[in-house]
Design a protein around this motif. Sequence first.
Motif, PDB file in Angstrom:
ATOM      1  N   MET A   1       0.842  -1.181   0.000  1.00 45.68           N
ATOM      2  CA  MET A   1       0.000   0.000   0.000  1.00 45.68           C
ATOM      3  C   MET A   1       0.878   1.232   0.000  1.00 45.68           C
ATOM      4  SD  MET A   1      -1.286   0.191   3.999  1.00 45.68           S
ATOM      5  CE  MET A   1      -1.967   1.802   3.706  1.00 45.68           C
ATOM      6  N   GLU A   2       0.326   2.331  -0.507  1.00 43.91           N
ATOM      7  CA  GLU A   2       1.005   3.634  -0.510  1.00 43.91           C
ATOM      8  C   GLU A   2      -0.059   4.712  -0.412  1.00 43.91           C
ATOM      9  OE1 GLU A   2       4.130   6.329  -3.151  1.00 43.91           O
ATOM     10  OE2 GLU A   2       3.643   4.291  -3.755  1.00 43.91           O
ATOM     11  N   HIS A   3       0.233   5.676   0.484  1.00 44.90           N
ATOM     12  CA  HIS A   3      -0.747   6.737   0.728  1.00 44.90           C
ATOM     13  C   HIS A   3       0.001   8.005   1.136  1.00 44.90           C
ATOM     14  CE1 HIS A   3      -4.610   8.511   1.612  1.00 44.90           C
ATOM     15  NE2 HIS A   3      -4.221   8.821   2.845  1.00 44.90           N
ATOM     16  N   GLN A   4      -0.542   9.163   0.701  1.00 44.14           N
ATOM     17  CA  GLN A   4       0.046  10.460   1.010  1.00 44.14           C
ATOM     18  C   GLN A   4      -0.980  11.333   1.729  1.00 44.14           C
ATOM     19  OE1 GLN A   4       1.728  12.481  -2.372  1.00 44.14           O
ATOM     20  NE2 GLN A   4       3.721  11.478  -2.135  1.00 44.14           N
ATOM     21  N   VAL A   5      -0.494  12.080   2.708  1.00 40.15           N
ATOM     22  CA  VAL A   5      -1.340  13.003   3.476  1.00 40.15           C
ATOM     23  C   VAL A   5      -0.589  14.314   3.604  1.00 40.15           C
ATOM     24  CG1 VAL A   5      -2.618  13.390   5.608  1.00 40.15           C
ATOM     25  CG2 VAL A   5      -2.292  11.059   4.761  1.00 40.15           C
ATOM     26  N   TYR A   6      -1.301  15.434   3.342  1.00 45.28           N
ATOM     27  CA  TYR A   6      -0.703  16.767   3.513  1.00 45.28           C
ATOM     28  C   TYR A   6      -1.216  17.375   4.825  1.00 45.28           C
ATOM     29  CZ  TYR A   6       0.148  21.754   2.980  1.00 45.28           C
ATOM     30  OH  TYR A   6       0.534  23.050   3.179  1.00 45.28           O
ATOM     31  N   VAL A   7      -0.286  17.937   5.598  1.00 45.93           N
ATOM     32  CA  VAL A   7      -0.653  18.611   6.851  1.00 45.93           C
ATOM     33  C   VAL A   7      -0.014  20.002   6.847  1.00 45.93           C
ATOM     34  CG1 VAL A   7      -0.934  16.524   8.220  1.00 45.93           C
ATOM     35  CG2 VAL A   7       1.326  17.539   8.020  1.00 45.93           C
ATOM     36  N   PRO A   8      -0.715  21.013   7.343  1.00 44.34           N
ATOM     37  CA  PRO A   8      -0.175  22.378   7.377  1.00 44.34           C
ATOM     38  C   PRO A   8       0.774  22.593   8.553  1.00 44.34           C
ATOM     39  CG  PRO A   8      -2.391  22.394   8.242  1.00 44.34           C
ATOM     40  CD  PRO A   8      -2.125  20.979   7.812  1.00 44.34           C
ATOM     41  N   ALA A   9       1.838  21.802   8.604  1.00 42.65           N
ATOM     42  CA  ALA A   9       2.834  21.929   9.669  1.00 42.65           C
ATOM     43  C   ALA A   9       4.170  21.480   9.109  1.00 42.65           C
ATOM     44  CB  ALA A   9       2.449  21.072  10.874  1.00 42.65           C
ATOM     45  N   PRO A  10       5.269  22.118   9.483  1.00 39.39           N
ATOM     46  CA  PRO A  10       6.581  21.707   8.976  1.00 39.39           C
ATOM     47  C   PRO A  10       6.970  20.337   9.506  1.00 39.39           C
ATOM     48  CG  PRO A  10       6.820  23.387  10.678  1.00 39.39           C
ATOM     49  CD  PRO A  10       5.362  23.283  10.380  1.00 39.39           C
ATOM     50  N   SER A  11       7.888  19.698   8.778  1.00 39.20           N
ATOM     51  CA  SER A  11       8.284  18.338   9.136  1.00 39.20           C
ATOM     52  C   SER A  11       8.995  18.291  10.486  1.00 39.20           C
ATOM     53  CB  SER A  11       9.197  17.767   8.048  1.00 39.20           C
ATOM     54  OG  SER A  11      10.382  18.567   7.935  1.00 39.20           O
ATOM     55  N   ALA A  12       9.692  19.376  10.872  1.00 39.91           N
ATOM     56  CA  ALA A  12      10.406  19.371  12.153  1.00 39.91           C
ATOM     57  C   ALA A  12       9.448  19.176  13.321  1.00 39.91           C
ATOM     58  CB  ALA A  12      11.192  20.674  12.311  1.00 39.91           C
ATOM     59  N   ARG A  13       8.283  19.760  13.213  1.00 41.23           N
ATOM     60  CA  ARG A  13       7.316  19.616  14.289  1.00 41.23           C
ATOM     61  C   ARG A  13       6.702  18.217  14.311  1.00 41.23           C
ATOM     62  NH1 ARG A  13       4.264  25.505  13.830  1.00 41.23           N
ATOM     63  NH2 ARG A  13       6.120  26.753  14.308  1.00 41.23           N
ATOM     64  N   LEU A  14       6.495  17.635  13.160  1.00 35.69           N
ATOM     65  CA  LEU A  14       5.981  16.269  13.126  1.00 35.69           C
ATOM     66  C   LEU A  14       7.011  15.286  13.677  1.00 35.69           C
ATOM     67  CD1 LEU A  14       4.089  16.031   9.730  1.00 35.69           C
ATOM     68  CD2 LEU A  14       3.124  15.903  12.011  1.00 35.69           C
ATOM     69  N   ARG A  15       8.288  15.557  13.432  1.00 33.20           N
ATOM     70  CA  ARG A  15       9.323  14.673  13.957  1.00 33.20           C
ATOM     71  C   ARG A  15       9.350  14.717  15.488  1.00 33.20           C
ATOM     72  NH1 ARG A  15      12.409  12.965   9.679  1.00 33.20           N
ATOM     73  NH2 ARG A  15      12.329  14.299   7.823  1.00 33.20           N
ATOM     74  N   GLN A  16       9.077  15.872  16.045  1.00 30.54           N
ATOM     75  CA  GLN A  16       9.013  15.963  17.507  1.00 30.54           C
ATOM     76  C   GLN A  16       7.895  15.079  18.050  1.00 30.54           C
ATOM     77  OE1 GLN A  16       8.621  20.062  18.606  1.00 30.54           O
ATOM     78  NE2 GLN A  16      10.577  20.673  17.704  1.00 30.54           N
ATOM     79  N   ALA A  17       6.776  15.039  17.356  1.00 33.33           N
ATOM     80  CA  ALA A  17       5.667  14.204  17.815  1.00 33.33           C
ATOM     81  C   ALA A  17       5.967  12.726  17.639  1.00 33.33           C
ATOM     82  CB  ALA A  17       4.392  14.581  17.066  1.00 33.33           C
ATOM     83  N   LEU A  18       6.585  12.354  16.518  1.00 36.53           N
ATOM     84  CA  LEU A  18       6.901  10.945  16.278  1.00 36.53           C
ATOM     85  C   LEU A  18       7.958  10.429  17.252  1.00 36.53           C
ATOM     86  CD1 LEU A  18       6.952  10.894  12.380  1.00 36.53           C
ATOM     87  CD2 LEU A  18       5.293   9.764  13.876  1.00 36.53           C
TER      88      LEU A  18
END
Length: 246
Positions: A1-18
Amino acid sequence: MEHQVYVPAPSARLRQALADPARVARAVPGLQQDAGAAPGTGRLKVRIGSHSITYRGSLRVTAHDDGTYEVDGDATEARGTGTVKLALAVRLADTDEGGCTVTVTGTASAGGRVAELPVEAVASAATRLLNRFVEALAEETPKELPEAAPDEPASVFETEVPPPSLAPEPEEEPLPEIFAEAAHARRTMIGRSAEEVDHAPPRGRYAPVPAPQTVAAASALRWAAPAAALALASAIVVTRALRKRR
């Protein structure tokens, strides 16, 4: 499977959550965390078409040096013997608009009730679950850095006290006589009971005039009585002496 999602936040902030397992667990929609268990372990109810299946399992996120993330999960039906296993790779890429594109690729295997459902319904449920997970993950990351705490006010013991003025204090003018008497009466009433104050005689110019003393008159009457008795006794003696001579 392959799926893409766009979020209005920079990747640095998502990395903090992950990087925080507790945030990852809160981002999984519908996950009921088991008390005392590691983050990401609990019960998850999944709706596929008109069917609902509850699974019990765990989810783990591992970061790699190339900036990608590996998501592994396994679960078992709470009422059945069916199992689900997934292995996903997550990549983050910043966009010119200031947001981030999350690309999810991987494989999943399932058995039990979910294998009996239509493939289109299972794929639609998986896509919906991924979208909600990524969006919730972006919301778990603070959009702005925390503001610095305001400076605490200085303690009253640290406050500077201004020096006293060197100018001499003005002398107090003497109070008029009526005010002086009132002040004296007030000072004498302090510390006395209410009953004593109510029955206390007025003082000052309003005090009653004392009655004239009769000490002199009483002293004269005290010596007049013996003198009169002596004179009467002398008169009686003289009278008897005269009668005897006749």
